[in-house]
Motif scaffolding. Structure first.
Motif, PDB file in Angstrom:
ATOM      1  N   VAL A 167       2.868  12.501  72.441  1.00 23.28           N
ATOM      2  CA  VAL A 167       4.248  13.150  71.547  1.00 23.28           C
ATOM      3  C   VAL A 167       4.595  14.102  71.306  1.00 23.28           C
ATOM      4  N   ILE A 168       5.872  14.719  72.058  1.00 21.18           N
ATOM      5  CA  ILE A 168       5.861  15.485  72.443  1.00 21.18           C
ATOM      6  C   ILE A 168       7.464  16.437  71.428  1.00 21.18           C
ATOM      7  N   GLY A 169       7.175  17.617  70.379  1.00 17.10           N
ATOM      8  CA  GLY A 169       8.118  16.903  69.527  1.00 17.10           C
ATOM      9  C   GLY A 169       8.918  18.295  69.924  1.00 17.10           C
ATOM     10  N   VAL A 170      10.047  19.019  70.015  1.00 17.92           N
ATOM     11  CA  VAL A 170      11.020  19.252  70.341  1.00 17.92           C
ATOM     12  C   VAL A 170      11.887  20.050  69.650  1.00 17.92           C
ATOM     13  N   SER A 171      12.503  21.450  69.647  1.00 17.16           N
ATOM     14  CA  SER A 171      13.191  21.939  68.208  1.00 17.16           C
ATOM     15  C   SER A 171      14.700  22.369  69.988  1.00 17.16           C
ATOM     16  N   TRP A 172      15.487  23.196  68.767  1.00 19.36           N
ATOM     17  CA  TRP A 172      17.168  23.612  69.531  1.00 19.36           C
ATOM     18  C   TRP A 172      17.037  24.511  70.269  1.00 19.36           C
ATOM     19  N   GLY A 173      17.338  25.284  70.544  1.00 19.61           N
ATOM     20  CA  GLY A 173      18.229  26.753  71.229  1.00 19.61           C
ATOM     21  C   GLY A 173      18.111  27.595  72.456  1.00 19.61           C
ATOM     22  N   ARG A 174      18.797  28.366  72.796  1.00 18.12           N
ATOM     23  CA  ARG A 174      18.858  28.896  74.382  1.00 18.12           C
ATOM     24  C   ARG A 174      17.297  28.467  74.935  1.00 18.12           C
ATOM     25  N   SER A 175      15.827  29.671  73.939  1.00 23.29           N
ATOM     26  CA  SER A 175      14.648  29.584  74.528  1.00 23.29           C
ATOM     27  C   SER A 175      14.345  28.154  75.386  1.00 23.29           C
ATOM     28  N   ILE A 176      14.230  27.225  74.399  1.00 27.13           N
ATOM     29  CA  ILE A 176      14.114  26.001  74.029  1.00 27.13           C
ATOM     30  C   ILE A 176      14.667  24.917  75.545  1.00 27.13           C
ATOM     31  N   ASN A 177      15.818  25.492  75.374  1.00 33.70           N
ATOM     32  CA  ASN A 177      16.510  24.997  76.953  1.00 33.70           C
ATOM     33  C   ASN A 177      16.446  25.368  78.465  1.00 33.70           C
ATOM     34  N   TYR A 178      15.811  26.653  78.331  1.00 32.98           N
ATOM     35  CA  TYR A 178      15.447  27.738  79.513  1.00 32.98           C
ATOM     36  C   TYR A 178      13.953  26.646  79.788  1.00 32.98           C
ATOM     37  N   ILE A 179      13.045  26.764  78.039  1.00 32.94           N
ATOM     38  CA  ILE A 179      11.607  26.161  79.292  1.00 32.94           C
ATOM     39  C   ILE A 179      11.913  24.743  80.032  1.00 32.94           C
ATOM     40  N   VAL A 180      12.485  23.593  79.803  1.00 32.24           N
ATOM     41  CA  VAL A 180      12.884  22.376  80.090  1.00 32.24           C
ATOM     42  C   VAL A 180      13.396  22.722  80.945  1.00 32.24           C
ATOM     43  N   ASN A 181      14.566  23.627  81.369  1.00 28.42           N
ATOM     44  CA  ASN A 181      15.293  22.887  82.705  1.00 28.42           C
ATOM     45  C   ASN A 181      14.303  23.678  83.636  1.00 28.42           C
ATOM     46  N   SER A 182      13.141  24.613  83.758  1.00 30.67           N
ATOM     47  CA  SER A 182      11.802  25.119  84.313  1.00 30.67           C
ATOM     48  C   SER A 182      10.900  24.234  84.741  1.00 30.67           C
ATOM     49  N   VAL A 183      10.797  22.787  83.825  1.00 30.47           N
ATOM     50  CA  VAL A 183      10.182  22.395  84.581  1.00 30.47           C
ATOM     51  C   VAL A 183       9.688  21.327  85.203  1.00 30.47           C
ATOM     52  N   LYS A 184       9.241  21.591  86.344  1.00 32.29           N
ATOM     53  CA  LYS A 184       9.319  20.905  87.611  1.00 32.29           C
ATOM     54  C   LYS A 184       7.944  19.381  87.665  1.00 32.29           C
ATOM     55  N   ASN A 185       7.868  18.530  87.612  1.00 30.16           N
ATOM     56  CA  ASN A 185       6.912  17.644  86.906  1.00 30.16           C
ATOM     57  C   ASN A 185       6.885  16.837  88.657  1.00 30.16           C
ATOM     58  N   ASP A 186       6.231  17.600  89.335  1.00 33.93           N
ATOM     59  CA  ASP A 186       6.698  16.853  91.134  1.00 33.93           C
ATOM     60  C   ASP A 186       5.356  15.930  91.235  1.00 33.93           C
ATOM     61  N   SER A 187       4.194  16.692  90.802  1.00 35.51           N
ATOM     62  CA  SER A 187       3.249  15.724  91.177  1.00 35.51           C
ATOM     63  C   SER A 187       2.625  15.134  90.033  1.00 35.51           C
ATOM     64  N   VAL A 188       2.157  16.022  88.746  1.00 33.66           N
ATOM     65  CA  VAL A 188       1.674  14.992  87.697  1.00 33.66           C
ATOM     66  C   VAL A 188       1.923  13.814  87.113  1.00 33.66           C
ATOM     67  N   GLN A 189       1.407  12.953  87.368  1.00 34.66           N
ATOM     68  CA  GLN A 189       1.393  11.698  86.583  1.00 34.66           C
ATOM     69  C   GLN A 189       1.286  10.999  84.872  1.00 34.66           C
ATOM     70  N   LEU A 190       2.313  10.973  84.552  1.00 40.12           N
ATOM     71  CA  LEU A 190       1.625  11.449  82.926  1.00 40.12           C
ATOM     72  C   LEU A 190       2.003   9.571  82.729  1.00 40.12           C
ATOM     73  N   ASN A 191       1.647   9.119  81.406  1.00 35.65           N
ATOM     74  CA  ASN A 191       1.645   7.897  80.781  1.00 35.65           C
ATOM     75  C   ASN A 191       1.725   7.598  78.932  1.00 35.65           C
ATOM     76  N   ASN A 192       2.878   7.158  79.471  1.00 37.33           N
ATOM     77  CA  ASN A 192       3.341   7.037  78.033  1.00 37.33           C
ATOM     78  C   ASN A 192       3.140   7.939  77.002  1.00 37.33           C
ATOM     79  N   ILE A 193       4.243   8.896  77.406  1.00 34.18           N
ATOM     80  CA  ILE A 193       4.839   9.987  76.798  1.00 34.18           C
ATOM     81  C   ILE A 193       6.344   9.699  76.247  1.00 34.18           C
ATOM     82  N   THR A 194       6.266  10.352  74.744  1.00 31.50           N
ATOM     83  CA  THR A 194       6.873  10.485  73.968  1.00 31.50           C
ATOM     84  C   THR A 194       8.336  12.117  73.794  1.00 31.50           C
TER      85      THR A 194
END
Length: 327
Positions: free
Chosen positions: A120-147
């Motif tokens: 379970v991933i908790g996130v906050s708001w803001g410019r830095s967090i937005n940059y991080i999320v925009n940069s996430v590239k999940n092309d190969s990792v298979q994850l199950n039951n993530i919230t």
């Protein structure tokens, strides 16, 4: 050192060790390949490689001059008792926002590497967090039951939608092919009584239940020392003008703290809809990234208070952290 005064059987043993050393270190053979070549069980090869190092047949040294950031990372990790530190080289001629983007790009990879099934991933708001999320590239990792769940309420229309915690949570959940739990309330409500009433709602009870299950927290640090034109000031607006406590060094999840990271009693601290700093500390893995040099003192305070487990930081900030005082 190798003892040269040995008998015939010792000589044959040393010849074998040298042959294995050559195959492993010079020819890059695997332990399984070596086992077949010398006709020895694979489990013995591992023990013999250890013996090779102990006897000095092979000596391994790390040239930290080639990668000075590794030594710096270890110093900061030990100094602030962190799980991991990643130092990111940046061009000193860049503006703070550009430096922050580079650091956040690296933080995205660190986040992805640490996510496991059922997190379970908790996130906050803001410019830095937005940059991080925009940069996430999940092309190969298979994850199950993530919230993915917001750890703080929204900004009540005070900032651009892309920086809103719900937008960040939803975008990250899409990239992870998972689900998002959104929040219906602002970060800071108008009165203490309104917060009391909100906490009685079923939605708020469900949110608190999710907060208690967070395994990874992704957040940034706020700082009154940054530009008055920043989205941080846009978020708090006139509320910040009501704070007269000059001890404020920074904030996490709208909880303001002093130079030691101790939470301060602000006029609206009982009106905040979000995870408390005490509960933040209990989350197993807390990730924070910063390339904005203006936030240095805020970051030092947060580190001293043990709010962070994994830190991704620019090299110029890392040097200052190394020279700072740890509590």
């Amino acid at each position: 050192m190798i003892n040269n005064n040995f008998g015939h059987s010792d000589f044959e043993q040393h010849k074998l060790l040298i042959k294995i050393a050559q195959l492993y270190y010079a020819e890059n053979k695997t332990q399984s390949e070596i086992a077949k070549i010398v006709n020895i069980h694979r489990s013995s090869i591992s023990r013999m490689l250890k013996t090779i190092r102990e006897l000095g047949i092979v000596s391994i040294s790390i040239n930290y001059d080639l990668l000075p950031d590794i030594a710096l990372e270890e110093k900061i990790r030990n100094k602030f008792n962190l799980k991991q530190v990643i130092v990111v080289p940046v061009n000193l001629d860049m503006d703070n926002d550009s430096k922050n983007q580079i650091v956040c790009n690296v933080a995205a990879n660190i986040l992805l590497k640490n996510i496991q099934n059922n997190d379970v991933i908790g996130v906050s708001w803001g410019r830095s967090i937005n940059y991080i999320v925009n940069s996430v590239k999940n092309d190969s990792v298979q994850l199950n039951n993530i919230t993915v769940v917001p750890m703080i309420g929204g900004p009540s229309g005070k900032i651009e939608t892309k920086f809103h915690v719900n937008n960040i949570a939803y975008k990250l959940s899409n990239k992870l092919k998972s689900r998002a739990i959104l929040i219906d309330y602002p970060a800071i409500v108008d009165t203490d009584q309104l917060k009391i009433e909100i906490e009685k709602t079923q939605h708020m009870k469900e949110l608190k239940s999710w907060w208690s299950k967070i395994t990874i927290a992704l957040f940034s640090i706020g700082c009154p020392a940054i530009s008055k034109n920043s989205i941080w000031y846009g978020f708090y607006g006139e509320l910040f003008q009501t704070i007269t406590d000059k001890k404020i060094v920074g904030d996490i999840l709208s909880r303001f703290y002093d130079k030691n990271g101790s939470e301060l009693n602000t006029p609206f601290c009982n009106q905040i809809i979000g995870v408390t700093l005490d509960n933040l500390k209990k989350i197993p893995l807390k990730i924070c990234a910063s390339g904005d040099f203006e936030k240095l003192n805020s970051l030092i305070a947060a580190l001293n208070a043990n709010y962070i487990d994994i830190l991704v930081v620019s090299d110029e900030m890392a040097e200052q952290l190394n020279n700072s005082s740890a509590r």
